[in-house]
Motif scaffolding. Structure first.
Motif: not given
Length: 472
Positions: A95, A97-98, A210, A214
């Motif tokens: 996923a 990591s924004h 995300q 995840s």
């Protein structure tokens, strides 16, 4: 060659973006090679090479004798043995990591002009007077101890009054969470399991993407237009597969700013009833209209109990407060409370301060003030964007929320522009952050609420300089 890139790369990027954005829906057929080559005025070999790369990436598949079809679902995680260390990392590592990147912007560039963060900024907090309520609550002894797992009873009572929905008539239907992100985590954990399908509009809030990725969910994208999620495309998807839930930001959508029309809201609810599909409505921006008030929330139109309502004080006041809430039917609220026990409770001090803030009727005048502030800030940013028109920049003025969704000319690469502006002291978010995978696409998101007016003016001038340099 088209520009500096091989023709097949341009075709590949175009098709890839259409698939990831949901414009080309899952299971839909792709044009035959010869037909698409004629449409795009390129050679058939160009199409074959683009299709080959898309197939290698797992975005399309071939069916003997029938052609090629869109397959944008990633395979569910599977393992014959319980290799826990691999299983723990497999979905989290894949996923993006924004969120971490976004929150680290000010650490890396402390003096940056920040158009990336989606919040109201320090000036909004200063005008709210909320800190006085925090100080007063901090003097109460019980602010340092646990409160109800479901949330402070008084705060939940005030939220029932604030929402003013006939569907939410009791505080027992409300669960207080540590922001809407925890609320979405709890909801998703109850409704779906790894490998299950989750439908969402695309682009969408990257925190939701995300989270879904995840947790090992398979994301089914649905495209949007100015009226919100394309319900006609959604209906075709629901006829072919059975997702566990649908997540939507129908009002002042993040990142596009678009609002789902009333007619589409009714169509969506009808589909929800037909297919028994739970809808998670993220309504964080509802009270932040710049013009007239938006259409009624999905929850207020809900006649079947299928809508789970999600909101937060992060947008109404400030993000570090980390207090949000979920409103749903009683059985589901009870299940959420049992899930919430795993993280014990939400901070008591913040809940006490919010209860006092609502008790005194301070939220409504606060919102009137900030809406006027945001109108002025949006007008300043829009003025600069209008001057960018000769450079090929396009945008639609949002009716509410926090963001301008800006379309770039073909020759400007969004991520390169973002990086160049960061070096000059201005941060914003790249459009591919709001897709399930990184993709070459022509959008950036600019937040007009975080910075004061003078900083907006200065930051937009810097963006103009960078654009002019890149154009030359």
């Amino acid at each position: 060659m088209m520009g500096r890139k091989p023709i097949y790369t341009r075709v590949y990027n175009q098709l890839r973006y259409q698939i990831l954005s949901g414009e080309l829906a899952i299971g839909s057929p792709l044009p035959p090679e010869r037909k698409l080559a004629e449409q795009l005025e390129v050679s058939r070999n160009t199409i074959v090479r683009a299709y080959t790369e898309l197939e290698a990436e797992g975005l399309i598949f071939s069916r003997m004798g029938s052609g090629r079809f869109v397959e944008a679902l990633t395979p569910a995680y599977a393992s014959p043995r319980n290799h826990w260390h691999q299983r723990a990392y497999s979905t989290l590592a894949s996923a993006p990591s924004h969120m971490a990147e976004l929150l680290a912007v000010t650490d890396k560039y402390p003096d940056t002009i920040n158009f990336a963060h989606g919040d109201g900024g320090k000036h909004t907090l200063e005008s709210s007077g909320f800190s006085d309520y925090v100080k007063s609550s901090a003097e109460q002894l019980h602010s340092y101890y646990f409160t109800s797992v479901q949330g402070l009873p008084e705060l939940r009572e005030h939220l029932v009054d604030w929402m003013d929905m006939e569907q939410i008539s009791s505080s027992e239907q409300i669960v207080i969470t540590s922001g809407s992100q925890e609320g979405l985590f709890l909801i998703t954990s109850l409704l779906a399991r790894p490998g299950d399908l989750v439908v969402t509009e695309m682009p969408t809030y990257f925190g939701s993407l995300q989270l879904f990725q995840s947790l090992g969910m398979q994301i089914v994208p649905v495209p949007m237009d100015a009226e919100g999620m394309r319900i006609d495309v959604l209906e075709g998807i629901l006829a072919r597969c059975r997702p566990r839930m649908l997540y939507t930001v129908p009002t002042y959508h993040n990142p596009t700013g678009w609002t789902m029309s009333l007619s589409r809201r009714k169509q969506l609810l009808a589909l929800s009833e037909k297919y028994e599909l739970p809808i998670v409505e993220d309504d964080a921006y509802r009270h932040l209209h710049l013009e007239k008030e938006p259409p009624p929330s999905l929850k207020s139109l809900d006649q079947s109990g299928n809508v789970i309502y999600l909101n937060t004080f992060s947008k109404l006041l400030f993000p570090g407060l980390r207090v949000g809430w979920v409103a749903a039917n009683r059985p589901f609220a009870q299940l959420l409370t049992r899930m919430k026990e795993l993280s014990i409770t939400t901070n008591t001090l913040g809940q006490l301060a919010l209860a006092a803030f609502l008790r005194e009727g301070a939220l409504k005048p606060h919102l009137e003030v900030v809406r006027q502030q945001y109108r002025e800030q949006a007008a300043i940013m829009a003025g600069h964007l209008d001057r960018f028109f000769p450079l090929g920049i396009r945008y639609e003025h949002p009716a509410g929320g926090f963001y301008f969704w800006v379309s770039l000319p073909e020759e400007i690469h969004a991520r390169k522009l973002m990086n160049d502006c960061a070096k000059q002291g201005v941060s914003f978010t790249c459009g591919d952050m709001f897709l399930s995978r990184e993709a070459e696409q022509p959008f950036i998101r600019l937040c007009f609420t975080h910075e004061r007016s003078e900083q907006i003016d200065r930051g937009m001038r810097i963006i103009d300089d960078v654009l002019q340099t890149r154009k030359e």
